[in-house]
Design a protein around this motif. Structure first.
Motif, PDB file in Angstrom:
ATOM      1  N   GLY A  43       0.786  -1.226   0.000  1.00 24.77           N
ATOM      2  CA  GLY A  43       0.000   0.000   0.000  1.00 24.77           C
ATOM      3  C   GLY A  43       0.820   1.280   0.000  1.00 24.77           C
ATOM      4  N   GLY A  44       2.123   1.182  -0.182  1.00 26.04           N
ATOM      5  CA  GLY A  44       2.972   2.370  -0.242  1.00 26.04           C
ATOM      6  C   GLY A  44       3.523   2.824   1.088  1.00 26.04           C
ATOM      7  N   GLY A  45       3.242   2.089   2.151  1.00 21.71           N
ATOM      8  CA  GLY A  45       3.665   2.529   3.475  1.00 21.71           C
ATOM      9  C   GLY A  45       5.058   2.109   3.905  1.00 21.71           C
ATOM     10  N   CYS A  46       5.630   1.099   3.236  1.00 20.56           N
ATOM     11  CA  CYS A  46       6.927   0.592   3.711  1.00 20.56           C
ATOM     12  C   CYS A  46       8.095   0.937   2.786  1.00 20.56           C
ATOM     13  N   GLU A  71      13.294  13.918  -6.433  1.00 15.67           N
ATOM     14  CA  GLU A  71      14.415  13.649  -7.337  1.00 15.67           C
ATOM     15  C   GLU A  71      14.377  12.207  -7.843  1.00 15.67           C
ATOM     16  N   GLU A  72      14.106  11.274  -6.939  1.00 17.20           N
ATOM     17  CA  GLU A  72      14.003   9.874  -7.342  1.00 17.20           C
ATOM     18  C   GLU A  72      12.862   9.679  -8.334  1.00 17.20           C
ATOM     19  N   GLU A  73      11.727  10.272  -8.030  1.00 21.14           N
ATOM     20  CA  GLU A  73      10.574  10.130  -8.923  1.00 21.14           C
ATOM     21  C   GLU A  73      10.892  10.684 -10.310  1.00 21.14           C
ATOM     22  N   ALA A  74      11.609  11.792 -10.358  1.00 17.59           N
ATOM     23  CA  ALA A  74      12.009  12.380 -11.645  1.00 17.59           C
ATOM     24  C   ALA A  74      12.948  11.448 -12.418  1.00 17.59           C
ATOM     25  N   GLU A  75      13.673  10.583 -11.699  1.00 18.97           N
ATOM     26  CA  GLU A  75      14.581   9.612 -12.325  1.00 18.97           C
ATOM     27  C   GLU A  75      13.886   8.300 -12.656  1.00 18.97           C
ATOM     28  N   GLY A  76      12.569   8.232 -12.454  1.00 17.26           N
ATOM     29  CA  GLY A  76      11.817   7.019 -12.769  1.00 17.26           C
ATOM     30  C   GLY A  76      11.763   6.009 -11.650  1.00 17.26           C
ATOM     31  N   ILE A  77      12.179   6.412 -10.446  1.00 12.85           N
ATOM     32  CA  ILE A  77      12.120   5.508  -9.298  1.00 12.85           C
ATOM     33  C   ILE A  77      10.762   5.682  -8.631  1.00 12.85           C
ATOM     34  N   VAL A  78      10.034   4.569  -8.510  1.00  7.45           N
ATOM     35  CA  VAL A  78       8.677   4.584  -7.969  1.00  7.45           C
ATOM     36  C   VAL A  78       8.454   3.345  -7.115  1.00  7.45           C
ATOM     37  N   LEU A  79       7.342   3.302  -6.425  1.00 10.64           N
ATOM     38  CA  LEU A  79       6.941   2.112  -5.693  1.00 10.64           C
ATOM     39  C   LEU A  79       6.079   1.261  -6.621  1.00 10.64           C
ATOM     40  N   ALA A  80       6.436  -0.003  -6.762  1.00 13.40           N
ATOM     41  CA  ALA A  80       5.704  -0.893  -7.671  1.00 13.40           C
ATOM     42  C   ALA A  80       4.231  -1.015  -7.279  1.00 13.40           C
ATOM     43  N   CYS A  81       3.936  -0.859  -5.999  1.00 15.46           N
ATOM     44  CA  CYS A  81       2.547  -0.969  -5.537  1.00 15.46           C
ATOM     45  C   CYS A  81       1.723   0.277  -5.864  1.00 15.46           C
ATOM     46  N   ARG A  82       2.360   1.314  -6.389  1.00 16.50           N
ATOM     47  CA  ARG A  82       1.648   2.554  -6.718  1.00 16.50           C
ATOM     48  C   ARG A  82       1.722   2.882  -8.212  1.00 16.50           C
ATOM     49  N   ALA A  83       2.386   2.028  -9.006  1.00 15.74           N
ATOM     50  CA  ALA A  83       2.613   2.308 -10.422  1.00 15.74           C
ATOM     51  C   ALA A  83       1.787   1.383 -11.315  1.00 15.74           C
ATOM     52  N   TYR A  84       1.161   1.978 -12.329  1.00 17.52           N
ATOM     53  CA  TYR A  84       0.310   1.261 -13.277  1.00 17.52           C
ATOM     54  C   TYR A  84       0.854   1.462 -14.687  1.00 17.52           C
ATOM     55  N   PRO A  85       1.034   0.384 -15.450  1.00 15.24           N
ATOM     56  CA  PRO A  85       1.602   0.533 -16.796  1.00 15.24           C
ATOM     57  C   PRO A  85       0.616   1.169 -17.769  1.00 15.24           C
ATOM     58  N   GLU A  86       1.161   1.977 -18.685  1.00 17.26           N
ATOM     59  CA  GLU A  86       0.378   2.534 -19.788  1.00 17.26           C
ATOM     60  C   GLU A  86       0.984   2.108 -21.116  1.00 17.26           C
ATOM     61  N   SER A  87       2.046   1.285 -21.046  1.00 18.27           N
ATOM     62  CA  SER A  87       2.698   0.708 -22.218  1.00 18.27           C
ATOM     63  C   SER A  87       3.551  -0.450 -21.722  1.00 18.27           C
ATOM     64  N   ASP A  88       4.217  -1.151 -22.639  1.00 18.57           N
ATOM     65  CA  ASP A  88       5.207  -2.132 -22.209  1.00 18.57           C
ATOM     66  C   ASP A  88       6.284  -1.373 -21.437  1.00 18.57           C
ATOM     67  N   LEU A  89       6.835  -2.006 -20.402  1.00 15.91           N
ATOM     68  CA  LEU A  89       7.834  -1.351 -19.559  1.00 15.91           C
ATOM     69  C   LEU A  89       9.080  -2.216 -19.413  1.00 15.91           C
ATOM     70  N   THR A  90      10.193  -1.547 -19.172  1.00 16.46           N
ATOM     71  CA  THR A  90      11.406  -2.204 -18.703  1.00 16.46           C
ATOM     72  C   THR A  90      11.695  -1.619 -17.332  1.00 16.46           C
TER      73      THR A  90
END
Length: 110
Positions: A43-46, A71-90
């Motif tokens: 849920g994004g808490g840990c 800064e991390e978010e701008a570099e593409g660093i996110v929490l997998a539990c909060r991210a939803y794909p809109e295309s194929d991803l690496t």
């Protein structure tokens, strides 16, 4: 609900899994049983499911700044539990902050 499915490739692991657009990336990891991303609270808490998106488009729900800095978010660093794909991803797993701190402490005491 969007039933579109995208292919998620895990860099340096040669593993791929399918992820629906309406499910967060961590859910896709768990359903694929790929064990490529650490699972925590879901849920994004840990902050343990931290990943870096290397290629592709995604949408992210609000994340705690305790775990992901601007800064991390701008570099593409996110929490997998909060991210939803809109295309194929690496993606690649990113080291959670608490593991970095443990490693630093270990180096200091050695």
């Amino acid at each position: 609900m969007d039933k579109k499915t995208y292919t998620i490739t895990v860099q340096n692991n040669e593993k791929c899994f399918n992820n629906r657009a309406d499910q967060h990336l961590l859910e896709g990891v768990e359903k694929s049983k790929s064990k490529t991303v650490t699972v925590g609270c879901r849920g994004g808490g840990c902050g343990v499911c931290k990943i870096r998106v290397l290629a592709g488009e995604f949408n992210c729900k609000v994340m705690s700044r305790d775990h992901i800095s601007m800064e991390e978010e701008a570099e593409g660093i996110v929490l997998a539990c909060r991210a939803y794909p809109e295309s194929d991803l690496t993606i690649e797993p990113a080291e959670p902050a608490f593991l970095k701190m443990l490693k630093k402490k270990q180096r200091i005491t050695e």
